[in-house]
Design an enzyme around this catalytic site. Structure first.
Site, PDB file in Angstrom:
ATOM      1  N   CYS A 121      38.812  34.284  33.004  1.00 52.68           N
ATOM      2  CA  CYS A 121      39.313  33.615  34.208  1.00 52.68           C
ATOM      3  C   CYS A 121      40.291  32.493  33.872  1.00 52.68           C
ATOM      4  CB  CYS A 121      38.150  33.023  35.003  1.00 52.68           C
ATOM      5  SG  CYS A 121      36.838  34.181  35.418  1.00 52.68           S
ATOM      6  N   ASP A 140      30.740  32.026  35.070  1.00 48.87           N
ATOM      7  CA  ASP A 140      29.611  32.537  35.843  1.00 48.87           C
ATOM      8  C   ASP A 140      29.196  33.923  35.361  1.00 48.87           C
ATOM      9  OD1 ASP A 140      30.159  30.238  37.229  1.00 48.87           O
ATOM     10  OD2 ASP A 140      29.935  31.138  39.201  1.00 48.87           O
ATOM     11  N   CYS A 168      37.930  30.080  37.096  1.00 46.16           N
ATOM     12  CA  CYS A 168      36.590  30.541  37.420  1.00 46.16           C
ATOM     13  C   CYS A 168      36.057  29.831  38.663  1.00 46.16           C
ATOM     14  CB  CYS A 168      35.652  30.361  36.228  1.00 46.16           C
ATOM     15  SG  CYS A 168      34.174  31.405  36.345  1.00 46.16           S
ATOM     16  N   ASP A 169      34.975  30.367  39.206  1.00 46.30           N
ATOM     17  CA  ASP A 169      34.542  30.067  40.565  1.00 46.30           C
ATOM     18  C   ASP A 169      34.493  28.591  40.937  1.00 46.30           C
ATOM     19  OD1 ASP A 169      34.164  32.766  40.471  1.00 46.30           O
ATOM     20  OD2 ASP A 169      32.019  32.733  40.867  1.00 46.30           O
ATOM     21  N   LYS A 170      33.877  27.759  40.090  1.00 44.93           N
ATOM     22  CA  LYS A 170      33.638  26.373  40.479  1.00 44.93           C
ATOM     23  C   LYS A 170      34.844  25.478  40.249  1.00 44.93           C
ATOM     24  CE  LYS A 170      29.688  27.994  41.414  1.00 44.93           C
ATOM     25  NZ  LYS A 170      29.963  29.344  40.899  1.00 44.93           N
ATOM     26  N   CYS A 197      37.612  37.323  38.230  1.00 39.93           N
ATOM     27  CA  CYS A 197      37.004  38.595  38.633  1.00 39.93           C
ATOM     28  C   CYS A 197      37.712  39.186  39.847  1.00 39.93           C
ATOM     29  CB  CYS A 197      35.524  38.390  38.901  1.00 39.93           C
ATOM     30  SG  CYS A 197      34.633  37.760  37.446  1.00 39.93           S
ATOM     31  N   GLU A 199      22.920  32.062  40.684  1.00 37.59           N
ATOM     32  CA  GLU A 199      23.353  33.238  41.425  1.00 37.59           C
ATOM     33  C   GLU A 199      22.532  34.452  40.997  1.00 37.59           C
ATOM     34  OE1 GLU A 199      28.011  31.910  42.047  1.00 37.59           O
ATOM     35  OE2 GLU A 199      27.540  33.586  40.715  1.00 37.59           O
ATOM     36  N   SER A 229      26.205  35.748  43.736  1.00 46.56           N
ATOM     37  CA  SER A 229      27.569  35.896  43.259  1.00 46.56           C
ATOM     38  C   SER A 229      28.434  36.465  44.370  1.00 46.56           C
ATOM     39  CB  SER A 229      27.596  36.841  42.057  1.00 46.56           C
ATOM     40  OG  SER A 229      28.893  37.322  41.816  1.00 46.56           O
TER      41      SER A 229
END
Length: 561
Positions: free
Chosen positions: A50, A82, A123-125, A195, A447, A473
């Site tokens: 990511c 993640d 990435c996600d956060k 992702c 998650e 997730s």
């Protein structure tokens, strides 16, 4: 250039001679001390695909800032992967990293008196962490998404990392052999980028584009394509202009901006995590946004995009079909978007969308026409009941029946749950309870992608429910309910459920219920004792002490004094 630059505190006057001396060592010259100092929050990391391409983007941001008349100062921010930490103890640090990222950006920018900041994350956060910092500081800011990964390919099908998670369940159920499992592993993630489905990273980047904190079309670009780097440099120019004109986050992140974001998240079939993160950002900035607002908007916004995890396509396909602006234009035309909302460019949403076609291209079905949606209503339902008096978030896309009543299968951790699924101990009609995984109880609200993917892989996705005070997730789909509040650790009813209790999930009635009498629940509550904290020192101990309920966004700086 404005005379009220924050950086004047370190660049102007004879008393700042030592400050300027140090700045000269990092590249400042005589003519640079009157320029705005612009932070480049660089999320580069080889921890995860990511973020592994972000350093090149950060360099383009530096070049853009210099060309626009600013002085860049680059600093690093962390990331957690993640996908790699999923299903392990390390996943407890994922949501925690959101607040660490926010704290680090705020600390660097305020500590160095920066005039603005461009944050680059993958990435996600990374996304909500950066936005929380921007909301706190209220200095001109823009977010650049590192870009989405391109799909992998195997046996004629597009793959994402979720394909690999689901393959584990398929393998344990005897549906695929060792060679197929290994082939999916080798082909699921072909290069740099976050992702690839409409999972959490792509959901949040899309939300920030809608809210006006990122440039149009930037949220769906592939990480490895040249247009992503070009968009980064353009973002730097836009930011320096915003510094000159003092366009601030709190002028952009209004109630209308949040409503716009929720509408588009519903339309693209976005992640449950968007609920948590938007609540946190709104909480930070003082915008009154609640779980009930998500439910209200869900009921009037259709799902227009056929995207993974429950659909067929990935985010690069959405980009080719017109991207987020195309979806926004359709919502605007149907009165479901505030066109007068401001963006970081100084333009309104309506002005940005003026030249976007009213309808998506005819030769594709990634973005459906208004009359032929994937679902007539949004896919993220807010459920309440005696199991979740503050609320819970259900993702109801990709399920044949959003209702189930069945016996509780109770697990005190994700690991216990996954072991039971892979061992074939979960049956059709069961309702799985995974508890003590909330913000404080986990801590960190892990998650549950491994268990939910195992359920899907085992062919139980339409016949088994899963409820947790943890999270899911963005790659999760099925009849799943997360963010249950109050969580088990603070005495929530989810902590009182016993093996075999009748549980009802009813997304149509927006109900989450344990079918046990109030008298019985009261007796159980009287006998319940809070467990000892799992961590008493360090990052997780501190987080468990400070974090709020998930219904408030799981923020760590609420009601400190």
């Amino acid at each position: 250039m404005s005379e009220n630059l924050r950086s004047r505190a370190v660049t102007q006057g004879s008393q700042r001679t030592p400050n300027r001396a140090m700045l000269r060592a990092v590249g400042f010259g005589d003519d640079d001390f009157n320029k705005p100092i612009v932070g480049v929050a660089n999320g580069f990391s080889t921890i995860t695909p990511c973020n592994m391409g972000i350093n090149d983007l950060a360099k383009r941001a530096e070049a853009g800032i210099k060309s626009a008349g600013g002085m860049p100062q680059m600093f690093g921010t962390i990331t957690i992967s993640d996908g790699i930490s999923m299903g392990t103890e390390g996943m407890k640090y994922s949501l925690v990293s959101r607040d660490v990222i926010a704290d680090s950006i705020e600390t660097a920018c305020n500590g160095q008196s920066m005039d603005g900041v461009i944050a680059i994350g993958g990435c996600d956060k990374n996304m909500p962490g950066a936005m929380i910092a921007m909301a706190r500081m209220n200095i001109p800011a823009i977010f650049v998404y590192g870009g989405t990964i391109k799909p992998g390919h195997y046996n004629g099908e597009d793959l994402t990392v979720v394909s690999a998670f689901e393959a584990v369940g398929q393998h344990s159920a005897g549906k695929i052999d060792d060679n197929t499992l290994l082939a999916i592993e080798r082909n699921a993630c072909p290069g740099a980028g976050s992702c690839g489905g409409m999972f959490t990273a792509n959901t949040m980047s899309s939300a920030f584009e809608v809210m006006g904190m990122s440039l149009p079309y930037s949220s769906t670009m592939a990480a490895e394509d040249a247009e992503k780097a070009d968009s980064t440099e353009k973002s730097a120019f836009v930011l320096v202009n915003a510094i000159r004109n003092q366009i601030l986050p709190r002028q952009i992140l209004t109630r209308k901006a949040f409503e716009n974001a929720v509408s588009v998240i519903m339309a693209v079939g976005g992640s449950t995590n968007a609920v948590l993160h938007l609540l946190a950002i709104a909480n930070t900035i003082g915008v009154d946004l609640t779980l009930d607002d998500f439910e209200t908007i869900r009921q009037r916004v259709p799902v227009l995009c056929d995207l993974k995890p429950s659909g067929r396509y990935v985010t690069v396909n959405l980009h080719q079909a017109g991207g987020i602006p195309q979806v926004m234009k359709m919502l605007l035309n149907h009165g479901l978007l505030h066109g007068d909302a401001l963006t970081i460019s100084g333009q309104t949403i309506a002005e940005i969308l003026a030249d976007v076609p009213d309808e998506p291209p005819a030769n594709q079905d990634v973005i459906r026409s208004w009359d032929n949606p994937v679902y007539k209503e949004g896919h993220l339902a807010i459920l309440k009941g005696n199991l979740a008096s503050e609320g819970a978030v259900a993702k109801i896309s990709g399920v044949k029946n959003p209702q189930i009543t069945g016996p509780a299968r109770v697990f005190e951790s994700e690991e216990e749950c996954l072991e039971a699924i892979l061992a074939g101990k979960i049956n059709a009609g069961d309702v799985i309870i995974v508890r003590y995984e909330g913000p404080r109880g986990g801590p960190g609200m892990r998650e549950m992608l491994a268990p939910t993917s195992a359920i899907i892989g085992a062919g139980l996705g339409d016949s088994v429910g899963l409820i947790t005070d943890g999270r899911f997730s963005g790659g999760t789909y099925g009849l799943v309910v997360g963010h249950v509040a109050p969580e088990a650790y603070v005495g929530g009813t989810i902590g009182l459920v016993e093996e075999g209790d009748s549980i009802t999930i009813d997304a149509k009635k927006k109900l989450l219920q344990v079918n046990v009498s109030e008298e019985e629940l009261s007796q159980r509550r009287a006998n319940w004792k809070a467990p000892e904290p799992r961590y008493q020192r360090g990052v997780l101990g501190k987080y468990a002490k400070l974090v709020s309920s998930s219904s408030l966004g799981a923020v760590t700086d609420l009601n400190l004094f």
